[in-house]
Design a protein around this motif. Structure first.
Motif, PDB file in Angstrom:
ATOM      1  N   LYS A 162       0.836  -1.199   0.000  1.00  0.00           N
ATOM      2  CA  LYS A 162       0.000   0.000   0.000  1.00  0.00           C
ATOM      3  C   LYS A 162       0.865   1.240   0.000  1.00  0.00           C
ATOM      4  N   SER A 163       0.327   2.331  -0.516  1.00  0.00           N
ATOM      5  CA  SER A 163       1.026   3.607  -0.440  1.00  0.00           C
ATOM      6  C   SER A 163       0.033   4.707  -0.113  1.00  0.00           C
ATOM      7  N   GLN A 164       0.547   5.796   0.405  1.00  0.00           N
ATOM      8  CA  GLN A 164      -0.315   6.946   0.695  1.00  0.00           C
ATOM      9  C   GLN A 164       0.525   8.200   0.610  1.00  0.00           C
ATOM     10  N   THR A 179       3.844  14.091   3.277  1.00  0.00           N
ATOM     11  CA  THR A 179       4.000  12.819   3.993  1.00  0.00           C
ATOM     12  C   THR A 179       3.844  11.661   3.018  1.00  0.00           C
ATOM     13  N   VAL A 181       3.433   7.354   3.078  1.00  0.00           N
ATOM     14  CA  VAL A 181       3.307   6.096   3.815  1.00  0.00           C
ATOM     15  C   VAL A 181       3.480   4.966   2.802  1.00  0.00           C
ATOM     16  N   HIS A 221       6.668   7.339   6.513  1.00  0.00           N
ATOM     17  CA  HIS A 221       6.282   6.208   7.372  1.00  0.00           C
ATOM     18  C   HIS A 221       6.463   4.951   6.538  1.00  0.00           C
ATOM     19  N   PRO A 224       5.126   1.060   8.886  1.00  0.00           N
ATOM     20  CA  PRO A 224       5.020   1.588  10.258  1.00  0.00           C
ATOM     21  C   PRO A 224       4.527   0.589  11.305  1.00  0.00           C
TER      22      PRO A 224
END
Ligand SMILES: C[S@@+](CC[C@H](N)C(=O)[O-])C[C@H]1O[C@@H](n2cnc3c(N)ncnc32)[C@H](O)[C@@H]1O
Ligand SMILES: C[S@@+](CC[C@H](N)C(=O)[O-])C[C@H]1O[C@@H](n2cnc3c(N)ncnc32)[C@H](O)[C@@H]1O
Lengths: 382, 382
Positions: A162-164, A179, A181, A221, A224
């Motif tokens: 996953k990415s964000q 940011t 993630v 992150h 995490p």
């Protein structure tokens, strides 16, 4: 509208359980319409530890071996080893498929919409693909995660991920990545330090646009939770149609709620969403507005939309009311008209089932063409 | 933003297959957290002809008989007779449930978010429940469809049904109902003429607000396919989390894509969406804006949101930037803070799984309280 703000979008890899389900549903759809392009297909998949279950309504003259398609998709995605949590060869494959309800078929055979519902399409000139920046960047990260795995650049990477991406907007334009993630499934033997180093070097840095990404100020992150060995359907039950914001605009603009994968184009949830994107994109490409959102809505069994809304979010160069008329004049809005114009009776859907249905440049994505922009511009007197 | 336009939203009854799936998932969740409020639950349901299959990740000290819960929900919904297409007593019930991945639990046990993701909350002063008008009216129709069936006012009505309402906005305010679509499953012996007459008299007219509804000018599409005897899971495969726009704001505002049903509140998809609604509603109730949308975004395993966005769509009475600060000051935004403030560790979820999670006035819907409005108003200097 806020002008200065942070906006976040996410994406998932093709090994994410919901996305495997989407790809199975669209893999089955493609195999069927390759043989009989007038097939009616509604095909739903659920995946959990050791099981792929496919159910739905299918009326067709085609014959396809559904269990083989299911196993092929799972294999292509990369789950070929029980020690990774799922094995395409030995998982249980269950199917429960029946014909489309005759009562529904009646309404659709006459050219009516295959369901009621509302659909949105969106476009913005903030990227060259006329898509919102956060979802474009989120997809780049997940595509790259799959690439470093498949090309064996990072041998410890496994299929689920996953990415964000959170993007800062100034004066309504993306100005900075704030940011990131990234979570990826990994082999048990790699250290968190190695994961972080490898992902920074091979996934994050090469995916981010220089102008927006300053590695020293961005908050990262990376995995995490601290551990992500259990993944795929073993870590999380996957279902078709459960990544509809990843499939579309990452939360920019509205969504009507209808899923795409597994649905033949007589289902307006899919075909009218593609048309709405095509309209919005052509309006922006024509320079009639810098942002555009289109809502279409249908009644089941009825061909013409019950409502059409073009919203250019105060960015239009021509009167909004004139845009409604332009849309009705230049774009077919009945299910048949949409299917013909966008050439949707073809086995082109499996590709759409990972990394987004929009903002792609492969030739099958007919709804991404800007071939109406010139005529729109002329007709609008620009 | 357009000021004069048509906007369409839809709703479905509790007998719609996707909604039965949601209610089963939340029925199981409630039964489990009633016994052990710290349970981790992710419970997905798929329903097709003769089959209810439940899969997911559950870690709990509770013991519940899941097949009984599944049958009870299907019975309450009204599918108790094979001749209606589904029978709670004799359908096949399959379950495949395993524990939450230890790798995920690790990140959640320390108070971190149960997943990454983006969530939106919305409020507008166009109705007394501070919800958009089209979805409010669409829910009224489906609720009334269930009522005339359960109270046996219309004996030919069966559980599956849908509604859709197109509202005309003038100067940004709802001024008129333009189109209504209602489809309901029915017994084979009733005529279309009777269906139309009965629905007009007992469902549509009593549900529509006088000022907005002029029966002579509204376009009505009543059972437009012409026949809807086959319904429920036999007509359409149902899945948990596939009515996420019906569950929220009917397409007004954005959606992050996460589903609610079957998820315990450590999943931010659910708890942070409830908090985002609570924030947006209190801002509108305080008179700080007439429309408000809140985006929250999280990284898995991390407690604080990675981004917070308050967008009042140019309707604010105070500087937008000051709203960001007010929100961070008055509302807890960590998973634990949200769960405590909204009292989410209670078996209150099955009720939410039909007719919308928002705009309800039952006491369990703590996220609908406007108990922060006064403090917000004061702090904003209004
Ligand atoms: C966190 S899971 C959703 C919650 C899950 N159903 C549960 O019961 O806890 C959602 C997605 O996160 C990713 N994921 C799974 N395990 C993870 C881990 N240990 N760390 C980070 N992400 C993970 C996978 O892509 C998975 O599909
Ligand atoms: C039309 S079905 C979706 C398409 C379906 N999966 C297929 O294969 O054609 C969606 C919903 O419409 C409603 N529906 C089912 N049969 C219908 C009919 N004959 N007329 C109108 N609505 C119907 C039910 O609420 C159902 O869940």
């Amino acid at each position: 509208m806020r002008h200065n703000y942070l906006f976040t979008s996410e994406s998932v890899t093709e090994g994410h359980p919901d996305k495997i389900a989407d790809q199975i549903s669209d893999g089955i759809l493609d195999a069927i319409i390759a043989q009989d392009k007038f097939s009616r297909v509604a095909c739903e998949t659920i995946l959990t530890t050791g099981i792929a279950f496919v159910a739905g309504e299918i009326s067709t003259k085609a014959y396809v071996e559904i269990p083989d398609i299911i196993r092929d998709v799972i294999k292509d995605v990369g789950y070929t080893d029980a020690s990774w949590g799922f094995d395409s060869n030995t998982c249980s494959v269950l199917t429960s498929i029946h014909q489309q309800s005759g009562d529904i078929a009646m309404g659709v055979d006459s050219g009516g919409a295959g369901d009621q519902g509302l659909m949105f399409g969106y476009a913005t000139n903030e990227t060259s693909e006329l898509m919102p920046m956060p979802i474009v960047l989120a997809h780049r990260l997940t595509k790259r995660l799959a690439e470093v795995r498949k090309k064996k650049i990072l041998k410890w990477v496994r299929p689920d991920g996953k990415s964000q991406v959170t993007v800062e907007y100034k004066d309504g334009k993306p100005c900075r990545v704030d940011t990131i993630v990234v979570s990826t499934q990994h082999s048990p033997d790699v250290t968190n330090k190695q994961i972080e180093k490898d992902l920074m070097e091979h996934v994050i840095r090469p995916s981010m646009p220089k102008g927006l990404y300053d590695p020293t100020s961005v908050k990262h992150h990376i995995n995490p939770t601290g551990r992500f060995v259990v993944g795929g359907p073993m870590g999380d039950t996957g279902l078709t149609g459960r990544k509809i914001i990843v499939d579309t605009y990452g939360g920019h603009g509205s969504h009507g709620g209808g899923a795409f994968s597994g649905k033949d184009p007589s289902k307006v949830d899919r075909s009218a969403s593609y048309m709405a994107r095509y309209i919005a994109k052509n309006i922006v490409a024509a320079g009639l507005a810098s942002k555009c959102e289109v809502q279409l809505a249908y009644a089941i069994g009825v061909a013409d939309p019950v409502s059409v809304l073009v919203d250019t979010k105060d960015t239009e160069k021509v009167a909004p009311e004139s845009l409604d008329k332009l849309v009705r004049k230049h774009f077919p809005l009945t299910p048949r008209g949409i299917i013909d114009h966008l050439k949707l009776r073809r086995p082109i859907f499996r590709k759409t089932a990972a990394y987004g249905h929009f903002g792609r440049n492969e030739p099958e994505f007919t709804w991404e063409k800007t071939d109406k922009a010139k005529a729109l511009r002329k007709d609008a007197g620009l």
